[in-house]
Enzyme design. Structure first.
Site, PDB file in Angstrom:
ATOM      1  N   CYS C 108       0.814  -1.210   0.000  1.00  0.00           N
ATOM      2  CA  CYS C 108       0.000   0.000   0.000  1.00  0.00           C
ATOM      3  C   CYS C 108       0.848   1.261   0.000  1.00  0.00           C
ATOM      4  CB  CYS C 108      -0.927   0.009   1.210  1.00  0.00           C
ATOM      5  SG  CYS C 108      -1.873  -1.510   1.298  1.00  0.00           S
ATOM      6  N   HIS C 401      -9.721   2.443  -1.339  1.00  0.00           N
ATOM      7  CA  HIS C 401      -8.276   2.248  -1.238  1.00  0.00           C
ATOM      8  C   HIS C 401      -7.779   1.244  -2.276  1.00  0.00           C
ATOM      9  CE1 HIS C 401      -4.358   1.436   0.240  1.00  0.00           C
ATOM     10  NE2 HIS C 401      -4.653   0.411   1.007  1.00  0.00           N
ATOM     11  N   CYS C 431       0.481   3.063   5.954  1.00  0.00           N
ATOM     12  CA  CYS C 431       0.864   1.730   6.398  1.00  0.00           C
ATOM     13  C   CYS C 431       0.767   0.769   5.228  1.00  0.00           C
ATOM     14  CB  CYS C 431      -0.048   1.271   7.528  1.00  0.00           C
ATOM     15  SG  CYS C 431      -1.790   1.293   7.078  1.00  0.00           S
TER      16      CYS C 431
END
Lengths: 446, 307, 447
Positions: C108, C401, C431
């Site tokens: 990510c 996301h 994160c």
């Protein structure tokens, strides 16, 4: 949108049948191509004034094959009729009858352009009659022409003679394929402003243009033509149309600016973008527009208000900011998209016609304020143009609408874009407050 | 004392013999078991095959191995161990024995090409609260050097043995609330075919592991995972992962029925940068909060092979 | 005529090890609206979405036919055929075909890492301009054949004779024909991100209410930003979608409170993580245009913010020493210390909302004196993040996301916020899977 009928009647077997049956016989119009000649054959220059000779000289400069008199059986591509010193209606017959005798030799896609003066309050009734007579003759002649030929006029304002840059520019536009769907109307040149572009191929070189409603249809085509003519492009449309807008901008090597023109800060955002990215703005094309058609009896507030807000109120607000901004350059051009609906009216379009007539009113009033400033504002009023929007009109209605014009077909978005590009060029700097119809001389509204 | 075999015994044959013997014995009252065979079974020249090793590693979800994993060595030795349990003079029924615990000393890296000798025998027949327990010992040698030693403790339920009751291990029926770690650090999602897959790799086709039908035929509601599958996976995932010698023990509690999700907590005696030193592992059923097994692994020093 | 040295016009250099290097500036960004997995982009590939994001950026900044210094992007869920995903997207875009490109993958944090990597190249003078970005499709995710089938197919490809081929095929078992669906489980723990975060959430005692409030704020902030046109020059519609599909302008604490927990149900405490306070699987792509000051000036491009510094960290989540998504907590003090800054020095905080509780756990950790002492080696608590400065234009809970795309979304939004304010600094925290985290500082340009 393919005009199937047009294609059919131009195919051999059917073309004879159509001719015999007296059916409309629209032909593919002569449109601009970079390597094609300005006119398809020799240019006949008619007239008795001193300016006539100057005009012939100008056309020779353009490397055209100029004739002062018709030669028997010779085909010709255009006739320029110079009538700038008319004093009496009787003076019309000689030139027009000479022209008439040769009309059968006018090539397909031919052009007739008159150059005359408008009726004003200071002239004698005789002169006024003569000048107004040109109007009627020209409009009627345009309806007689076939084979995609058109007839249009240039009106010289006070103190403007045939040598003015915008007269030459307008003449070039009207002779060229760029005016393919402009027919039966007059363009007034009000001042000596303007200059021929440094590059004939890139008349808009060095100028930065904003086109609103640029994501699709006529707007996208305006972007393409302004780019072709050398302008830097800022393509504007609502954020929701951003995907197509980006494609349009990328094809035009320009920038995409997602702004709703009805937003209060739309003008600031457009000007800021133009100033930071291009150092200023030269051309503003108000093309964004919507339709929400309903008979007035069924009209609701939302339909009425949204059409007015997008089509005219946004233009008013943006122009106000534009004209008070230093970032809008001193020879800036504003071109507003009006509509023949705003001139002649259209059933089911009270709101739309209100907005487009409003644009015309705005253009005229703004133009008055701009006289002498170097900036101009004009409108282009499209008639029946082949777009996704008109493709949704029921078949029979669409067919009738197409054949109603003198050119017996709908126009293309390209034809509108050519008119916009012309009005945005320094070639047209002497033209201000005009409404240029791109309608093929549709019966609706003249 | 050693009885040598030319080749590893075939597990299906051993199971079939054991089954037949148990069927005959079922008609009799089980005699108290008190004597163990003392003969050790030995097979020389056992080598691993690349294909079987790869299959084992795939089942463990690990990459191709340079050295034989500890759990894989157990599968190599297992047929020899079973051959001892299948002897007619072994006093407990082979089928149905419950694996209670395991202790393995893996003393040095063993490569694929090494020739191994496997010796297996039984010891420590002890009474257990629920029956009788016995230790099965295995020693793997190369060139007379002991490289891998295992002790597996099994329980034969309901079989009585003479002597004091062993207390080392709580019985499976113990229902004391268990102390479980507060959080898990990993989970295993065990599919219903995991028993069949381990069987095909290890040769341990005990029906309680294979399918719902075969498990019910053996008196279980659902198939259960092989204890050695769980133990081998623990060693594979949380063990040293390289050629480090280590000792590992597992104590089995509630069986893992299939399919199921197992929570594990691995308290690792290692900082991020330091060498692997060992791990304490607890595995449990997150729904019923019952412990499946606990395991302990520790690094062996150079002298750790000595007991 | 100015006698001022050029330095006066530039934003001050940070006190990091980059003193003396030139500035890397964020010129602007573009992304396609994010859409929930399986929704309107279900048929769109990573390459198509990344190309669309690039094309929108090209259109916004007039980069048609231009050779950009380098394009770096990546995807987390990536097909093997997409081995050169970014370069392929460049070739399909309006950028010049001689623009080089490379793929990056840091879960990510991919998008943020591409920004950092290209910024550093710009600072070093290796490139003048760069496009950083990322894309992910959970809809068009790769589905692998089973290991058994894969082996048979490979053996079949190697087989020369028919008997060899038949022998290979005989090894095929019916179970091998079942494809392996993609998972978001961590390979070493078998736990999904949500299951990992549920443990962290429980450890830090993050309440359901606090998580729902954070989710609500994210939706409200993003809806307001859309309404005021904030995203007009950050988002270009794609496939008829013009707003993030996950955005719920009308959600409320009541609605969020009615959702059933989906993670942490097997833990001893109350399960608090719902579909409302966790990000859904999302499809989307985002890109950021970076350049040197020279480049921006020469091309008359805006300069929104400077990329000041960045720091990555990783934690040992495998052995349960720390939560999977807690690495940014460790990166943060190192970044702040190197730049001699505290939370007080920032006007905007962009903390990626993988889960509402990820943000809240991080905030709690930084406020926890004991934790900061024992785990971060600080003398006391790191500090408190002013919640009114947190994710002011919404974050991943509202936008969704698409893993690798999130970094570029955040950088572009933050840079624009800084440019609008005309001063100040912004802190980014992202994160990532694998127990990783990346934090970065952006700084407004002096007007």
């Amino acid at each position: 949108m393919t005009d199937t009928y047009l294609n059919l009647v131009n195919a051999q077997p059917l073309s004879r049948i159509a001719k015999a049956a007296g059916l409309p016989r629209p032909v593919p119009l002569r449109r601009y191509a970079p390597d094609a000649p300005l006119v398809p054959g020799p240019v006949l220059v008619l007239g008795r004034s001193r300016s006539t000779q100057d005009m012939a000289a100008t056309l020779l400069e353009w490397n055209l094959d100029v004739r002062r008199h018709l030669r028997p059986k010779e085909k010709f591509g255009a006739a320029v009729v110079v009538l700038d010193d008319l004093a009496h209606p009787g003076e019309l017959s000689e030139v027009f009858l000479e022209l008439g005798h040769g009309l059968r030799n006018l090539l397909p896609g031919g052009r007739i352009v008159t150059i005359s003066r408008p009726v004003t309050s200071e002239i004698s009734p005789q002169t006024a009659a003569a000048r107004q007579a040109v109007d009627g003759t020209l409009r009627s002649l345009a309806k007689e022409l076939r084979g995609g030929a058109t007839a249009n006029g240039i009106l010289l304002g006070e103190g403007v003679n045939t040598g003015a840059p915008s007269v030459r520019g307008t003449l070039e536009f009207l002779l060229s394929g760029k005016s393919a769907y402009v027919d039966g109307q007059f363009i007034a040149v009000g001042s000596d402003h303007g200059a021929p572009p440094r590059s004939a191929e890139l008349p808009l070189a060095g100028r930065t243009a904003v086109v609103t409603g640029a994501a699709r249809g006529i707007g996208a085509e305006i972007v393409r033509v302004l780019r072709r003519d050398g302008a830097h492009i800022i393509a504007v449309d609502v954020p929701a149309a951003g995907e197509q807008l980006a494609q349009v901008a990328n094809h035009a090597g320009g920038t995409a600016l997602q702004v709703d023109v009805t937003a209060p800060d739309a003008a600031e955002r457009i000007l800021r973008h133009a100033a930071t990215r291009y150092g200023g703005l030269d051309i503003m094309v108000h093309n964004a527009g919507i339709t929400r058609d309903r008979l007035l009896a069924n009209m609701d507030q939302a339909r009425w208000s949204s059409v007015l807000a997008v089509n005219v109120e946004s233009q008013l607000r943006i122009n106000e900011k534009l004209l008070s901004s230093d970032h809008f350059n001193s020879n800036g051009s504003i071109v507003c998209l009006a509509s023949t609906s705003g001139i002649a009216g259209n059933r089911g379009q009270t709101n739309y016609a209100a907005s487009k007539a409003g644009v015309i009113g705005m253009v005229r009033a703004t133009a008055d304020a701009l006289v002498g400033s170097g900036r101009t504002i004009n409108a282009v009023a499209p008639g029946f143009i082949e777009t996704d929007m008109t493709a949704r009109i029921p078949f029979a209605t669409r067919e009738v609408a197409r054949r109603l014009s003198s050119l017996q077909q709908g126009g293309l978005p390209l034809d509108v874009a050519e008119a916009v590009s012309f009005l945005a060029s320094t070639n047209a700097a002497g033209i201000n407050g005009q409404v240029l119809r791109v309608c093929g001389q549709n019966l609706v509204g003249a | 004392m050693d009885r040598r075999f030319d080749a590893p015994p075939k597990l299906p044959t051993l199971y079939a013999a054991a089954l037949a013997r148990q069927a005959r014995n079922a008609l009799r009252r089980p005699a108290p078991a008190d004597l163990l065979p003392t003969e050790r079974h030995r097979v020389d020249n056992i080598t691993a095959t690349q294909e079987k090793l790869d299959a084992f590693q795939r089942l463990m979800g690990r990459p191709q191995a340079e050295f034989l994993p500890s759990g894989y060595l157990h599968t190599l030795a297992f047929p020899v161990a079973v051959s001892v349990l299948a002897r007619p003079d072994f006093p407990l029924p082979l089928l149905g024995m419950i694996h209670l615990s395991n202790e393995i000393h893996h003393l040095r890296p063993i490569s694929l090409s090494e020739r191994l000798s496997v010796t297996a025998w039984v010891e420590n027949l002890l009474p257990h609260r629920s029956g009788t327990q016995v230790d099965v010992l295995v020693d793997i040698e190369t060139d007379s050097e002991s490289v891998w030693r295992g002790r597996s403790t099994y329980l034969a339920k309901g079989v009585k043995a003479n002597g004091p009751v062993g207390t080392a291990l709580p019985s499976a029926g113990d229902r004391q609330p268990e102390q479980l770690p507060e959080y898990h650090t990993r989970q295993w999602a065990l599919a219903s075919d995991i028993g069949r897959r381990y069987a095909s790799v290890s040769g341990d086709y005990n029906p309680i592991h294979l399918s719902g039908i075969s498990a019910r035929a053996s008196g279980m509601k659902r198939p259960i995972a092989h204890g050695m599958y769980l133990a081998s996976r623990m060693a594979a995932e949380m063990g040293p992962g390289d050629a480090t010698p280590f000792r590992w023990t597992v104590e089995f509690r509630a069986p893992v029925t299939l399919p199921s999700r197992v929570f594990l907590s691995a308290g690792m005696d290692r900082s991020v940068t330091a060498q692997w030193q060992g791990a304490e592992v607890t595995a449990w059923d997150p729904r019923r909060r019952r412990k499946h097994f606990s395991g302990r692994m520790e690094r062996l020093g150079d002298s750790a092979g000595e007991e | 005529m100015s006698t001022l040295p050029d330095q006066q016009n530039a934003a001050p250099q940070s006190s990091s090890g980059q003193r003396g290097a030139r500035s890397a500036v964020v010129i602007g960004g573009n992304r396609i609206p994010f859409a929930r997995s399986g929704g309107p982009y279900a048929q769109a590939s990573n390459q198509e979405m990344l190309t669309a994001a690039l094309d929108g950026l090209v259109a916004r900044f007039g980069l048609q036919g231009e050779r950009v210094g380098e394009v770096a992007a990546g995807a987390v869920l990536k097909h093997s055929r997409d081995f050169n995903l970014t370069r392929e997207a460049v070739l399909g875009s309006a950028l010049a075909a001689d623009t080089p490109a490379y793929d990056v993958q840091q879960a990510c944090a991919t998008g943020l890492e591409t920004v950092i990597g290209l910024s550093n190249k710009i600072k070093l003078g290796q490139i003048e301009s760069g496009i950083a970005g990322g894309v992910d499709s959970a809809s068009d995710a790769p589905v692998a054949v089973s290991e058994g089938l894969r082996r048979v197919l490979l053996e079949l490809a190697r087989a020369r004779s028919t008997p060899q081929k038949l022998a290979a095929l005989r090894k095929l078992r019916p179970v091998d024909l079942k494809p392996n669906a993609p998972t978001t489980a961590e390979p070493r723990t078998g736990l999904s991100m949500g299951e990992h975060q549920a443990i962290t959430t429980s450890r830090w005692n993050i309440s359901r209410r606090a998580q729902d409030e954070l989710a609500l704020a994210s939706h409200a902030n993003m809806a307001a930003a859309y309404d005021r046109g904030f995203f007009d020059d950050l988002v270009t519609p794609f496939r008829g979608v013009s707003r993030d599909g996950n955005l719920r302008a009308d959600t409320s604490l009541e609605k969020l409170g009615s959702l059933k927990p989906v993670f942490g149900r097997n833990l001893t405490g109350e399960a608090t993580m719902t579909a409302g306070n966790s990000t859904p699987l999302t499809d989307g792509a985002a890109a950021v245009l970076l350049g040197s000051e020279d480049y921006a000036r020469k091309h008359n491009l805006p300069m929104l913010a400077n990329v000041v510094d960045a720091e990555a960290a990783a934690v040992d989540f495998v052995h349960g020493k720390e939560g999977l998504l807690m690495a940014p907590v460790y990166a943060m003090p190192r970044l702040l210390q190197r730049n001699d800054m505290t939370f007080e020095d920032f006007d905007f905080f962009e903390i990626h909302e993988a889960f509402a509780s990820t943000v809240l756990s991080s905030l709690a950790a930084w406020e926890d004196e004991d934790f900061c002492r024992t785990q971060l080696g600080l003398s006391g608590a790191l500090g408190t993040v002013d919640r009114t400065k947190l994710n002011v234009n919404g974050s991943s809970l509202a936008a969704g996301h698409p893993f690798a795309a999130t970094g570029a979304r955040i950088v572009a939004s933050l840079a624009k916020s800084l440019a609008e304010k005309g001063s100040g600094r912004g802190l980014i925290s992202v994160c990532a899977a694998g127990g990783q985290g990346v934090v970065a500082i952006l700084e407004a340009r002096r007007p």
